[in-house]
Design an enzyme around this catalytic site. Sequence first.
Site, mmCIF file in Angstrom:
data_model
loop_
_atom_site.group_PDB
_atom_site.id
_atom_site.type_symbol
_atom_site.label_atom_id
_atom_site.label_comp_id
_atom_site.label_asym_id
_atom_site.label_seq_id
_atom_site.Cartn_x
_atom_site.Cartn_y
_atom_site.Cartn_z
ATOM 1 N N HIS A 159 5.131 -2.747 4.170
ATOM 2 C CA HIS A 159 4.754 -2.908 2.767
ATOM 3 C C HIS A 159 3.572 -3.880 2.679
ATOM 4 O O HIS A 159 3.783 -5.098 2.697
ATOM 5 C CB HIS A 159 5.927 -3.454 1.954
ATOM 6 C CG HIS A 159 7.020 -2.478 1.728
ATOM 7 N ND1 HIS A 159 7.032 -1.598 0.655
ATOM 8 C CD2 HIS A 159 8.144 -2.213 2.440
ATOM 9 C CE1 HIS A 159 8.113 -0.847 0.708
ATOM 10 N NE2 HIS A 159 8.813 -1.196 1.789
ATOM 11 N N CYS B 162 5.100 3.061 3.389
ATOM 12 C CA CYS B 162 6.540 3.140 3.648
ATOM 13 C C CYS B 162 6.995 4.604 3.585
ATOM 14 O O CYS B 162 6.552 5.416 4.388
ATOM 15 C CB CYS B 162 7.314 2.234 2.698
ATOM 16 S SG CYS B 162 9.037 1.950 3.229
ATOM 17 N N GLU C 264 1.914 -4.745 0.143
ATOM 18 C CA GLU C 264 2.007 -5.553 -1.078
ATOM 19 C C GLU C 264 2.947 -6.737 -0.907
ATOM 20 O O GLU C 264 2.948 -7.659 -1.727
ATOM 21 C CB GLU C 264 2.460 -4.673 -2.257
ATOM 22 C CG GLU C 264 3.925 -4.307 -2.286
ATOM 23 C CD GLU C 264 4.318 -3.146 -1.374
ATOM 24 O OE1 GLU C 264 5.480 -2.696 -1.473
ATOM 25 O OE2 GLU C 264 3.467 -2.699 -0.566
#
Length: 208
Positions: free
Chosen positions: A188, A81, A190
């Site tokens: 992202h 990001c 995650e």
Amino acid sequence: MTEVVLIDAGTGNLRSVHKALEAVGAQVQRTDDPGQVRQGSRLVLPGVGAFGDFMAGLRQRGLEDAVLEAVHRGALLLGICVGMQALFEIGEEMGQHQGLGLLPGRVVAFPETLRAQGLKIPHTGWNFVEWARPNPLRPGLESGGYAYFNHSFYCLPDSAEDVIGYTNYGLRFASAVWRDNLLGVQFHPEKSQRVGLQVLANFLSWQP
């Protein structure tokens, strides 16, 4: 287990990135210590919030020089990001701010014309990442995949050769980059479930 240095610039909660890396087999060393960053061989630089604040956080902790020294020594680096955006020379969010300058290009705002197309800014939610060419993050995701985004600015690399992934959101923008020992993803991982975990696993197994 693969050792990863997770760089903490003080601008966001790294818990979800930490846990995702551990889920794919990483031994994670989360740190804001420049010495530990300098010694790392595999670095992850996640970022949230404004480009200028993120870079200020790096500099205040002495992490900017540490990251640059590690990369020039040959350490592998994945920017996530704002961490990807920081790889570039200039960020234009709330003024002009110097980035790490590891990749030529700028970070610019999504144009207001997107709103006329019914699109919201920031770009938040799931969108498709289309791989531009073979790259270290692609194994297991040969046809691309949906990933989670949350950003109002996007990277505008000087060279298309640095771009390995594109995403369409009113315009086609670079959502993943690669040059030498540097990788970056605008999304992202995650928060991107299977696709994101595969991207992180591929980074752990990457051997240039």
